[in-house]
Design a protein around this motif. Structure first.
Motif, PDB file in Angstrom:
ATOM      1  N   ARG A 267       0.855  -1.180   0.000  1.00  0.00           N
ATOM      2  CA  ARG A 267       0.000   0.000   0.000  1.00  0.00           C
ATOM      3  C   ARG A 267       0.893   1.233   0.000  1.00  0.00           C
ATOM      4  O   ARG A 267       1.792   1.351   0.839  1.00  0.00           O
ATOM      5  CB  ARG A 267      -0.925   0.027   1.233  1.00  0.00           C
ATOM      6  CG  ARG A 267      -1.923  -1.100   1.275  1.00  0.00           C
ATOM      7  CD  ARG A 267      -3.028  -0.886   0.253  1.00  0.00           C
ATOM      8  NE  ARG A 267      -3.999  -1.955   0.305  1.00  0.00           N
ATOM      9  CZ  ARG A 267      -3.970  -3.063  -0.409  1.00  0.00           C
ATOM     10  NH1 ARG A 267      -2.960  -3.258  -1.254  1.00  0.00           N
ATOM     11  NH2 ARG A 267      -4.897  -3.974  -0.303  1.00  0.00           N
ATOM     12  N   VAL A 268       0.636   2.135  -0.936  1.00  0.00           N
ATOM     13  CA  VAL A 268       1.416   3.375  -1.033  1.00  0.00           C
ATOM     14  C   VAL A 268       0.544   4.527  -0.566  1.00  0.00           C
ATOM     15  O   VAL A 268      -0.517   4.790  -1.126  1.00  0.00           O
ATOM     16  CB  VAL A 268       1.888   3.615  -2.476  1.00  0.00           C
ATOM     17  CG1 VAL A 268       2.671   4.933  -2.555  1.00  0.00           C
ATOM     18  CG2 VAL A 268       2.753   2.455  -2.955  1.00  0.00           C
ATOM     19  N   ALA A 269       0.995   5.188   0.500  1.00  0.00           N
ATOM     20  CA  ALA A 269       0.317   6.370   1.032  1.00  0.00           C
ATOM     21  C   ALA A 269       1.382   7.433   1.222  1.00  0.00           C
ATOM     22  O   ALA A 269       1.920   7.603   2.319  1.00  0.00           O
ATOM     23  CB  ALA A 269      -0.381   6.044   2.351  1.00  0.00           C
ATOM     24  N   PRO A 270       1.749   8.133   0.131  1.00  0.00           N
ATOM     25  CA  PRO A 270       2.890   9.060   0.126  1.00  0.00           C
ATOM     26  C   PRO A 270       2.912   9.981   1.335  1.00  0.00           C
ATOM     27  O   PRO A 270       1.849  10.455   1.770  1.00  0.00           O
ATOM     28  CB  PRO A 270       2.690   9.847  -1.175  1.00  0.00           C
ATOM     29  CG  PRO A 270       1.966   8.880  -2.063  1.00  0.00           C
ATOM     30  CD  PRO A 270       1.023   8.155  -1.131  1.00  0.00           C
ATOM     31  N   PRO A 271       4.086  10.189   1.905  1.00  0.00           N
ATOM     32  CA  PRO A 271       5.406   9.770   1.390  1.00  0.00           C
ATOM     33  C   PRO A 271       5.814   8.358   1.805  1.00  0.00           C
ATOM     34  O   PRO A 271       6.960   7.963   1.585  1.00  0.00           O
ATOM     35  CB  PRO A 271       6.342  10.797   2.026  1.00  0.00           C
ATOM     36  CG  PRO A 271       5.709  11.082   3.358  1.00  0.00           C
ATOM     37  CD  PRO A 271       4.216  11.045   3.106  1.00  0.00           C
ATOM     38  N   TYR A 272       4.884   7.600   2.406  1.00  0.00           N
ATOM     39  CA  TYR A 272       5.242   6.286   2.912  1.00  0.00           C
ATOM     40  C   TYR A 272       4.662   5.174   2.040  1.00  0.00           C
ATOM     41  O   TYR A 272       3.748   5.386   1.251  1.00  0.00           O
ATOM     42  CB  TYR A 272       4.732   6.114   4.348  1.00  0.00           C
ATOM     43  CG  TYR A 272       5.233   7.180   5.296  1.00  0.00           C
ATOM     44  CD1 TYR A 272       6.561   7.193   5.736  1.00  0.00           C
ATOM     45  CD2 TYR A 272       4.387   8.191   5.745  1.00  0.00           C
ATOM     46  CE1 TYR A 272       7.021   8.176   6.600  1.00  0.00           C
ATOM     47  CE2 TYR A 272       4.831   9.179   6.606  1.00  0.00           C
ATOM     48  CZ  TYR A 272       6.153   9.166   7.037  1.00  0.00           C
ATOM     49  OH  TYR A 272       6.607  10.136   7.883  1.00  0.00           O
ATOM     50  N   PHE A 273       5.231   3.995   2.216  1.00  0.00           N
ATOM     51  CA  PHE A 273       4.638   2.791   1.650  1.00  0.00           C
ATOM     52  C   PHE A 273       4.667   1.709   2.726  1.00  0.00           C
ATOM     53  O   PHE A 273       5.452   1.765   3.684  1.00  0.00           O
ATOM     54  CB  PHE A 273       5.403   2.335   0.396  1.00  0.00           C
ATOM     55  CG  PHE A 273       6.747   1.726   0.672  1.00  0.00           C
ATOM     56  CD1 PHE A 273       6.894   0.352   0.863  1.00  0.00           C
ATOM     57  CD2 PHE A 273       7.889   2.522   0.752  1.00  0.00           C
ATOM     58  CE1 PHE A 273       8.140  -0.211   1.133  1.00  0.00           C
ATOM     59  CE2 PHE A 273       9.130   1.964   1.021  1.00  0.00           C
ATOM     60  CZ  PHE A 273       9.263   0.600   1.210  1.00  0.00           C
ATOM     61  N   TYR A 274       3.800   0.731   2.590  1.00  0.00           N
ATOM     62  CA  TYR A 274       3.676  -0.350   3.566  1.00  0.00           C
ATOM     63  C   TYR A 274       3.640  -1.680   2.814  1.00  0.00           C
ATOM     64  O   TYR A 274       2.967  -1.805   1.784  1.00  0.00           O
ATOM     65  CB  TYR A 274       2.399  -0.209   4.391  1.00  0.00           C
ATOM     66  CG  TYR A 274       2.327   1.091   5.159  1.00  0.00           C
ATOM     67  CD1 TYR A 274       2.604   1.146   6.520  1.00  0.00           C
ATOM     68  CD2 TYR A 274       1.988   2.281   4.512  1.00  0.00           C
ATOM     69  CE1 TYR A 274       2.544   2.343   7.225  1.00  0.00           C
ATOM     70  CE2 TYR A 274       1.928   3.482   5.203  1.00  0.00           C
ATOM     71  CZ  TYR A 274       2.210   3.513   6.551  1.00  0.00           C
ATOM     72  OH  TYR A 274       2.149   4.701   7.241  1.00  0.00           O
ATOM     73  N   LEU A 275       4.374  -2.658   3.324  1.00  0.00           N
ATOM     74  CA  LEU A 275       4.321  -4.015   2.801  1.00  0.00           C
ATOM     75  C   LEU A 275       3.786  -4.903   3.910  1.00  0.00           C
ATOM     76  O   LEU A 275       4.336  -4.923   5.031  1.00  0.00           O
ATOM     77  CB  LEU A 275       5.704  -4.465   2.335  1.00  0.00           C
ATOM     78  CG  LEU A 275       5.763  -5.832   1.650  1.00  0.00           C
ATOM     79  CD1 LEU A 275       6.799  -5.834   0.529  1.00  0.00           C
ATOM     80  CD2 LEU A 275       6.072  -6.955   2.644  1.00  0.00           C
ATOM     81  N   MET A 276       2.721  -5.640   3.615  1.00  0.00           N
ATOM     82  CA  MET A 276       2.014  -6.385   4.653  1.00  0.00           C
ATOM     83  C   MET A 276       1.705  -7.802   4.201  1.00  0.00           C
ATOM     84  O   MET A 276       1.434  -8.051   3.028  1.00  0.00           O
ATOM     85  CB  MET A 276       0.703  -5.670   5.008  1.00  0.00           C
ATOM     86  CG  MET A 276       0.888  -4.228   5.467  1.00  0.00           C
ATOM     87  SD  MET A 276      -0.684  -3.344   5.708  1.00  0.00           S
ATOM     88  CE  MET A 276      -1.151  -3.029   4.017  1.00  0.00           C
ATOM     89  N   ASP A 277       1.762  -8.708   5.146  1.00  0.00           N
ATOM     90  CA  ASP A 277       1.317 -10.086   4.921  1.00  0.00           C
ATOM     91  C   ASP A 277       0.701 -10.573   6.225  1.00  0.00           C
ATOM     92  O   ASP A 277       1.413 -10.845   7.209  1.00  0.00           O
ATOM     93  CB  ASP A 277       2.483 -10.990   4.507  1.00  0.00           C
ATOM     94  CG  ASP A 277       2.013 -12.368   4.048  1.00  0.00           C
ATOM     95  OD1 ASP A 277       0.917 -12.793   4.491  1.00  0.00           O
ATOM     96  OD2 ASP A 277       2.724 -13.012   3.261  1.00  0.00           O
TER      97      ASP A 277
END
Length: 532
Positions: A267-277
């Protein structure tokens, strides 16, 4: 004197013949293509909610009036009826062209090639012809009565009373059409009987590009750049500019990679991104400036199946309750320590609490609202960022209860869907008051051919809890839309291995203020609204 009466008689008979030809032709053309006629009425901003009743009534009235006009004894009644009907058609055009937020395409039949101004002139001409025929008929009857030395009935008409009656009928006809417009529009927005309204020109494909893969999905946007994740290559991100011409590739670098990843989502929510499982469970967070991901959450038992970013330090998730295994919603808040808060009453069980509560979840940053749309029923949930319920809304179809058959396997303690599922809502996208829902159910009076060529997307104003209208997203090589994203006044759709961009009309995107006389939206394909 007799020659004048004869001329008047010829004029009356000619006008009656014109009306008979007009109404008979119109009635027959509707009957020969009745399904299409109903579909056209279903797109009318005045008649949508009453399509079934109006479609039959108009044909019957046209036939009855034609019969009345052909019988001399009932000709005056037929002329008054013709006048009323044509005044209603005229009022319809005036309201459509002046008070509706969209104007449908031309009428069918003999008026198909006319624009709305020509329609209006045509109708006014026939209204004038009806007035001439009525007053001429009254004049002839009165003279015949006087020459025969008959006593004038108190119910007979003279030119003055006939003119007054025409004025009253004009007022009543205009009032009736105006009331019909307000009533129909209100029903369509708030108590929709599953009749869609399509938007002509409000969703226009502008550009497209080949992704060379059908495993990609929308990861997010900053308004100018569209980020795509890839289910087959979870660490790779593709970014396009808004024109879909400039393309960039990025690879996420993980702080730690030795996890048994199974369902990685970015998930990209500028300025950050998140990688999830959620099957690990693990959550990474990083900055899109370098695409380096650091662990935000790991080594705990907070498994989840879906997650959406609310704030840089808050994530809404969906998980299963330990005892019941029902779906539930909650939030992860990352401060000095992880805080977990559940909202066990937000999802409502109907059958098993797992499949029947399955759905799609989104958070709209501009509106600061969380949206959950069920797959198998016509309901969505609007909550705040802390998962406090704001209201429960409904999509326009009539599936209030999930149509599922669940099989319980005792040996493995698993639940499975025992019959083909009846999906109601397939895909969802959200953007600033607007909820876009790809529906899988055909509405009333819709052309079935379009379902073979396009996907239907219904649009709702989630701030006012009203249905606005629907649009078409066209198939590509028989592939249906599989993912949507809204950015500004653009809708992006992944269809097969293609990415298409649709421009949304600005009046549609900004959501016009819905008042007492709410405005409806036009048809996606060429709509012919019969007014005869």
């Amino acid at each position: 004197m007799k020659s004048r009466q004869r001329i008047k008689t010829i004029i009356i008979e000619t006008i009656c013949l014109l009306y008979i030809l007009l109404f008979v032709y119109a009635a027959i053309s509707k009957l020969m293509d009745f399904d299409n006629f109903q579909a056209q009425l279903g797109q009318s901003p005045l008649l949508s909610a009453y399509t079934g009743f109006v479609s039959y009534t108009v044909i019957i009235i046209e036939i009855i009036i034609s019969v009345l006009l052909s019988i001399p004894r009932f000709r005056l009644i037929g002329l008054f009826s013709s006048f009323c009907l044509m005044v209603m058609f005229t009022a319809y055009i005036i309201i459509i062209t002046n008070y509706s937020s969209y104007v449908p395409c031309s009428c069918g039949g003999i008026l198909e090639n006319m624009d709305w101004n020509e329609h209006l002139i045509f109708n006014i001409c026939f209204v004038v012809l009806a007035v001439i025929a009525i007053l001429s008929t009254i004049n002839i009857k009165n003279k015949n009565g006087s020459s025969g030395n008959k006593i004038k009935s108190k119910y007979s008409l003279d030119n003055k009373s006939g003119t007054i009656l025409l004025g009253v009928m004009t007022f009543i006809s205009f009032t009736f059409i105006a009331a019909l417009y307000i009533s129909s529009d209100n029903l369509m927005h708030n108590e929709n009987p599953f009749i869609r309204r399509f938007i002509q020109g409000s969703a226009t494909k502008t550009v497209g590009t080949d992704l060379n893969s059908n495993s990609q999905y929308f990861a997010g946007t900053d308004g100018n750049t569209i980020y795509l994740g890839d289910n087959q290559a979870p660490l790779h991100i593709t970014a396009y500019d808004s024109t879909l011409n400039v393309k960039h590739h990025y690879k996420i670098q993980l702080e730690r990679e030795n996890f048994p990843f199974r369902t990685v989502q970015v998930r990209v929510a500028p300025p950050y991104f998140y990688l999830m499982d959620g099957t690990v469970p693990v959550i990474y967070k990083g900055n899109i400036s370098d695409w380096k991901a650091k662990l935000l959450m790991h080594d705990n038992n907070y498994y989840f199946s879906k997650a959406e970013i609310v704030t840089p330090n808050k994530i809404v998730f969906r998980a299963q309750e330990l005892k019941s295994l029902n779906n539930t919603l909650g939030t992860f808040t990352f401060s000095d320590s992880l805080q977990v808060q559940y909202a066990p009453k937000l999802l409502q069980k109907q059958i098993d609490g797992f499949f029947d509560t399955d759905g799609m979840m989104y958070f709209d940053e501009r509106l600061q609202k969380f949206i959950y749309v069920y797959y198998y029923r016509n309901q969505f949930i609007i909550a705040d960022k802390n998962l406090n319920l704001i209201y429960r809304g409904n999509t326009i179809d009539t599936t209030t209860h999930a149509n599922l058959k669940i099989a319980y396997i005792k040996n493995t303690k698993q639940r499975k869907i025992a019959s083909p599922s009846s999906t109601v809502n397939q895909l969802t996208a959200v953007s600033d008051k607007l909820l876009f829902v790809n529906s899988k159910l055909i509405g009333r009076y819709e052309p079935k051919e379009m379902w073979k060529e396009a996907s239907i997307v219904d649009v709702y104003n989630i701030e006012k809890n009203t249905y606005l209208s629907s649009i078409y997203i066209y198939d590509v090589n028989e592939a249906k839309v599989q993912s949507m994203l809204i950015s500004g006044n653009n809708l992006y759709a992944i269809i097969g291995h293609y990415l298409h961009k649709y421009h949304l009309d600005k009046h549609f995107v900004t959501v016009p203020k819905i008042t007492k006389q709410q405005k409806s939206l036009p048809a996606g394909s060429r709509v012919k609204t019969e007014n005869l």
